[in-house]
Design a protein around this motif. Structure first.
Motif, PDB file in Angstrom:
ATOM      1  N   SER A  22      54.781  45.889  49.116  1.00  0.00           N
ATOM      2  CA  SER A  22      54.033  45.365  50.248  1.00  0.00           C
ATOM      3  C   SER A  22      54.562  43.983  50.618  1.00  0.00           C
ATOM      4  CB  SER A  22      52.551  45.270  49.914  1.00  0.00           C
ATOM      5  OG  SER A  22      52.327  44.302  48.929  1.00  0.00           O
ATOM      6  N   GLU A  23      54.659  43.745  51.910  1.00  0.00           N
ATOM      7  CA  GLU A  23      55.109  42.448  52.395  1.00  0.00           C
ATOM      8  C   GLU A  23      54.002  41.853  53.248  1.00  0.00           C
ATOM      9  OE1 GLU A  23      58.930  42.144  54.119  1.00  0.00           O
ATOM     10  OE2 GLU A  23      59.803  43.612  52.770  1.00  0.00           O
ATOM     11  N   ASP A  24      53.483  40.755  52.800  1.00  0.00           N
ATOM     12  CA  ASP A  24      52.437  40.064  53.532  1.00  0.00           C
ATOM     13  C   ASP A  24      53.076  38.901  54.278  1.00  0.00           C
ATOM     14  OD1 ASP A  24      50.073  39.118  54.507  1.00  0.00           O
ATOM     15  OD2 ASP A  24      49.292  38.423  52.575  1.00  0.00           O
ATOM     16  N   ARG A  25      52.881  38.837  55.553  1.00  0.00           N
ATOM     17  CA  ARG A  25      53.507  37.779  56.357  1.00  0.00           C
ATOM     18  C   ARG A  25      52.907  36.406  56.055  1.00  0.00           C
ATOM     19  NH1 ARG A  25      57.028  40.131  59.705  1.00  0.00           N
ATOM     20  NH2 ARG A  25      56.570  42.223  60.423  1.00  0.00           N
ATOM     21  N   ARG A  26      51.693  36.373  55.492  1.00  0.00           N
ATOM     22  CA  ARG A  26      51.055  35.102  55.158  1.00  0.00           C
ATOM     23  C   ARG A  26      51.497  34.565  53.805  1.00  0.00           C
ATOM     24  NH1 ARG A  26      45.243  36.651  54.985  1.00  0.00           N
ATOM     25  NH2 ARG A  26      46.171  38.657  54.502  1.00  0.00           N
ATOM     26  N   ALA A  27      52.211  35.371  53.019  1.00  0.00           N
ATOM     27  CA  ALA A  27      52.619  34.976  51.673  1.00  0.00           C
ATOM     28  C   ALA A  27      53.726  33.921  51.739  1.00  0.00           C
ATOM     29  CB  ALA A  27      53.115  36.183  50.896  1.00  0.00           C
ATOM     30  N   VAL A  28      53.807  33.112  50.708  1.00  0.00           N
ATOM     31  CA  VAL A  28      54.856  32.106  50.606  1.00  0.00           C
ATOM     32  C   VAL A  28      56.129  32.795  50.139  1.00  0.00           C
ATOM     33  CG1 VAL A  28      55.573  30.010  49.434  1.00  0.00           C
ATOM     34  CG2 VAL A  28      53.186  30.312  50.074  1.00  0.00           C
ATOM     35  N   HIS A  29      57.213  32.605  50.863  1.00  0.00           N
ATOM     36  CA  HIS A  29      58.487  33.218  50.508  1.00  0.00           C
ATOM     37  C   HIS A  29      59.446  32.127  50.062  1.00  0.00           C
ATOM     38  CE1 HIS A  29      57.361  37.115  52.114  1.00  0.00           C
ATOM     39  NE2 HIS A  29      56.839  36.473  53.143  1.00  0.00           N
ATOM     40  N   ILE A  30      59.993  32.273  48.856  1.00  0.00           N
ATOM     41  CA  ILE A  30      60.952  31.326  48.310  1.00  0.00           C
ATOM     42  C   ILE A  30      62.231  32.095  48.031  1.00  0.00           C
ATOM     43  CG2 ILE A  30      61.450  29.714  46.445  1.00  0.00           C
ATOM     44  CD1 ILE A  30      58.430  29.476  46.015  1.00  0.00           C
ATOM     45  N   SER A  31      63.342  31.583  48.531  1.00  0.00           N
ATOM     46  CA  SER A  31      64.605  32.284  48.325  1.00  0.00           C
ATOM     47  C   SER A  31      65.056  32.153  46.875  1.00  0.00           C
ATOM     48  CB  SER A  31      65.684  31.726  49.255  1.00  0.00           C
ATOM     49  OG  SER A  31      66.083  30.446  48.827  1.00  0.00           O
TER      50      SER A  31
END
Length: 52
Positions: free
Chosen positions: A21-30
């Motif tokens: 699942s991909e939540d657009r509100r989640a924090v994404h860190i490369s």
């Protein structure tokens, strides 16, 4: 024997759904950022060991 539901493994205990699942509100860190911060922290610790 347990049945497979929707092609998902029962042994995964819901982790497959969590990671898919991909939540657009989640924090994404490369991954590169994580590796750079870890390397910088490691170098900082090494410098502290040399100084003290």
């Amino acid at each position: 024997m347990a049945k497979k539901q929707g092609g998902r493994l029962l042994s995964s205990a819901g982790l497959v759904n969590y990671y898919e699942s991909e939540d657009r509100r989640a924090v994404h860190i490369s991954p590169i950022t994580v590796m750079a911060v870890a390397a910088a922290f490691g170098i900082f610790i090494l410098i502290l060991n040399v100084v003290y």
